[in-house]
Motif scaffolding. Sequence first.
Motif, PDB file in Angstrom:
ATOM      1  N   MET A  62      38.011  34.640  35.155  1.00 30.63           N
ATOM      2  CA  MET A  62      38.828  34.840  36.423  1.00 30.63           C
ATOM      3  C   MET A  62      39.270  36.186  36.610  1.00 30.63           C
ATOM      4  O   MET A  62      39.995  36.564  37.111  1.00 30.63           O
ATOM      5  CB  MET A  62      40.031  34.047  36.034  1.00 30.63           C
ATOM      6  N   ALA A  72      37.591  40.549  36.972  1.00 29.99           N
ATOM      7  CA  ALA A  72      37.278  41.433  38.177  1.00 29.99           C
ATOM      8  C   ALA A  72      35.858  40.744  38.316  1.00 29.99           C
ATOM      9  O   ALA A  72      35.525  40.589  39.625  1.00 29.99           O
ATOM     10  CB  ALA A  72      37.313  42.906  37.759  1.00 29.99           C
ATOM     11  N   VAL A 128      35.999  38.204  40.850  1.00 26.23           N
ATOM     12  CA  VAL A 128      36.141  38.474  42.226  1.00 26.23           C
ATOM     13  C   VAL A 128      34.941  38.936  42.898  1.00 26.23           C
ATOM     14  O   VAL A 128      34.697  38.893  44.179  1.00 26.23           O
ATOM     15  CB  VAL A 128      37.416  39.315  42.296  1.00 26.23           C
ATOM     16  N   LEU A 167      33.614  34.858  44.101  1.00 20.96           N
ATOM     17  CA  LEU A 167      34.653  34.439  44.687  1.00 20.96           C
ATOM     18  C   LEU A 167      34.158  34.270  46.193  1.00 20.96           C
ATOM     19  O   LEU A 167      34.193  33.472  47.031  1.00 20.96           O
ATOM     20  CB  LEU A 167      35.984  35.356  44.988  1.00 20.96           C
ATOM     21  N   ALA A 173      34.474  45.223  44.984  1.00 24.87           N
ATOM     22  CA  ALA A 173      35.774  44.568  44.528  1.00 24.87           C
ATOM     23  C   ALA A 173      36.063  45.102  43.033  1.00 24.87           C
ATOM     24  O   ALA A 173      35.008  45.303  42.158  1.00 24.87           O
ATOM     25  CB  ALA A 173      35.538  43.072  44.565  1.00 24.87           C
ATOM     26  N   GLY A 187      38.803  43.524  41.322  1.00 26.23           N
ATOM     27  CA  GLY A 187      39.690  42.710  40.670  1.00 26.23           C
ATOM     28  C   GLY A 187      40.331  42.197  41.909  1.00 26.23           C
ATOM     29  O   GLY A 187      39.883  42.336  42.942  1.00 26.23           O
ATOM     30  N   TRP A 188      41.543  41.294  41.447  1.00 27.16           N
ATOM     31  CA  TRP A 188      42.013  40.420  42.380  1.00 27.16           C
ATOM     32  C   TRP A 188      42.973  41.509  43.431  1.00 27.16           C
ATOM     33  O   TRP A 188      43.104  41.110  44.758  1.00 27.16           O
ATOM     34  CB  TRP A 188      43.090  39.711  41.775  1.00 27.16           C
ATOM     35  N   HIS A 189      43.309  42.651  42.905  1.00 33.03           N
ATOM     36  CA  HIS A 189      43.994  43.550  43.925  1.00 33.03           C
ATOM     37  C   HIS A 189      43.159  44.276  44.916  1.00 33.03           C
ATOM     38  O   HIS A 189      43.606  44.434  46.029  1.00 33.03           O
ATOM     39  CB  HIS A 189      44.545  44.757  43.036  1.00 33.03           C
ATOM     40  N   SER A 190      41.972  43.960  44.920  1.00 32.60           N
ATOM     41  CA  SER A 190      40.971  44.413  45.972  1.00 32.60           C
ATOM     42  C   SER A 190      41.212  43.447  47.408  1.00 32.60           C
ATOM     43  O   SER A 190      40.808  44.230  48.553  1.00 32.60           O
ATOM     44  CB  SER A 190      39.541  44.370  45.491  1.00 32.60           C
ATOM     45  N   LEU A 191      41.646  42.357  46.976  1.00 31.13           N
ATOM     46  CA  LEU A 191      41.941  41.562  48.185  1.00 31.13           C
ATOM     47  C   LEU A 191      43.122  42.303  49.268  1.00 31.13           C
ATOM     48  O   LEU A 191      43.313  41.725  50.521  1.00 31.13           O
ATOM     49  CB  LEU A 191      42.414  40.234  47.695  1.00 31.13           C
TER      50      LEU A 191
END
Lengths: 405, 310
Positions: free
Chosen positions: B2, B4, B7, B11, B139, B141-145
């Motif tokens: 789950m 980087a 993502v 993802l 990307a 990681g999730w923060h890239s969203l």
Amino acid sequence: MTFIEYFITALTLQAGYNSALVAIGAGLLGLAAGGAGAFIFLRKRALVSDAISHATLPGVGLAFIVMVAFGGDGRWLPGLIIGSAISSAIGLLCVEWITRQTRLSEDAAIGAVLSVFFGLGIVLLTIIQTMSSGRQAGLEGFLLGATAGMLISEAATIAVAGAIAALCVFALRRPMTLVAFDAEYAATTGINVRLTDLAMMGLALIVTVIGLKIVGLVLIVALLIIPPVCARFWTNQVGPMIGISAVIGGVSGYIGAALSSAASSLPTGPIIVLVAFGFFVLSLLFSPLRGALASALRHWRFQRRVHRRQGLLALARNEPIYDGLTLRILRQSGLIRRDNVATLRGRAAAEKSLRDEARWGAVRRLFPDDSVLDRYDGLTPIEDVMTRDQIADIDRSLCEREGMA
Amino acid sequence: MMGAEFVQLSLPPIVIGILAAIACALPGNFLLLRRQALIGDAISHVVLPGIVAAFLVTGTIAAWPMMIGAAVAAIVAVVLIEIVKRLGRVEPGAAMGLVFTTLFAAGVLFLERSDTSSVHIDVEHALLGNLESLIWFDAEGWHSLLDPVALATLPPQLSRLAITLAAMIVFLTLFWKELKISTFDAAFAGAIGIHTRLLGFALVVATAIAAVAAFDAVGSIIVIAMFVCPPAAARLMTNRLDHQVGWSVIFATISAILGYVLAGYGPGWFGSPYAVSAAGMIATIAGIILGLACLFGPQRKRTSQSAAGA
């Protein structure tokens, strides 16, 4: 050698043993497909064959995997054909089962089976790609057909299987015709409708699996659909229709294979389909029964008759005519002069059509329930539908009425 | 799993898969009820000649000309089917089979004859799509969203599908009542002043747009599977149209997620380092869901009325 010369060489089977076998095989395949397809078309289940053909793919993949697992050559054609036959039979039974057991209609069942089986087949193909690199080469050929580099033994297999399928169509033609036209009547004569339906689809299945190598599974359905559609244009009788359909299928297969061997860059399957489509266009345009040109001609003649008749009635009643087409038609047939005054012949014709209308009116009054009135369309002269004696009677009643008036 | 890498690699394809599946399943509900389920099949076959023609005309493989070409081909196919049906008085199924196989054959032929070796269009790509290759390079990681710079490098298919899905939802919401009435009782719909034929054509055009947008990302197999399987499974769950649409969205989403995960990670559980075709797996999962619905769906049987009618 030019393309045309090579094409003719290939057509006359002079272009080498291998392409001759492919052409004969494709011809026999088309013959069987046209024959089997005719029954499916008449039974209005043309697209079931689409489900059958897409459902072959997992069988091809599994057969390859099994044959390799047992140490054999994964590309052995009879093995692949048997595998594809089994999986498409399962697909066919799934369509039947979904349609019988659930509320879903047949088209939904067809769409579901064809996409799911095809998807599963693609999953298997990607597994094959990873398990023995290089040896899977050729399975993708089953999608669109590949005759280049075909082995002679493979071509012979296809030719023999095509001939057998054509014989099966011939043997089963009577029960299949009955079921296609009137399933309930067929059942009362003791024919097992469900079994006959399955046999019909089984023939489509045989045609599909032997056609995989030449035409490919995406397009084989065209060989089952297009020839009967063409044949239906040329006849209203079953026997001739099946014959014509088989011949169109056979000729399409044969010409298509020859064309594609003449130009090596042309893939066989699409060429065969396009040749068959050529036959369809010819049928659609030129069939004297249901063709577009024939019905356009019929429409044109009918239009002219209506305008002529209405114009003549207007002349007889001394009403002015405003419609340009009516005036033109009357002028062209010499019934009126340039200044729109009736010629002698025109006056006679006008009187006659007025009398005709009066006679029809009398028939309506005297015999209001007579079936002859169904023939009244404002165009048919009464002489065409009644005898001279009857007309004489009608005229007498017309005279009496005039006398009373 | 789950982190980087997820993502970056998994993802975007999963989201694209879900968007494509829902965009196709939504109009599929109406096609299914109107017994036009195979229109989706026909349209997804003619996408190939459409993109080939667009390439021959423009000489590029840019996305928009291809999509326009495919949409035009879909509309041409629908019109041709009507012409064959009317002019030749041919049965609808046969007319459809005739038109889409011919157009597909023409597409393959043009492809083989024209000099497309330099560019990447091929038949398998059109059939299978390239879901696995739609990765998000930037990307981390999730923060890239939340990072607009990174978001700008998302695969363009994602935004195209999002727009398509939004347009589809708008279309269905605006014409919900009309579609519903004309689907169940065309004569009544005509009597109260709904242009049923125009609406039917609009539905087919919407279907074509969904098919074209989705096929670019996921290939025509998923497109056909999603037009038919989730709505068909949903039909076996309920007798209410709005519930059916809801179920079909759920089934489409499950198929997309489960299919992608099984294709990507499933072989690893059996010790194989390779992934299998995600498109194929998504279609397979959709088929399994439909199979389960056929066996256990609460409304799987015909009602006595419709059985008598059929």
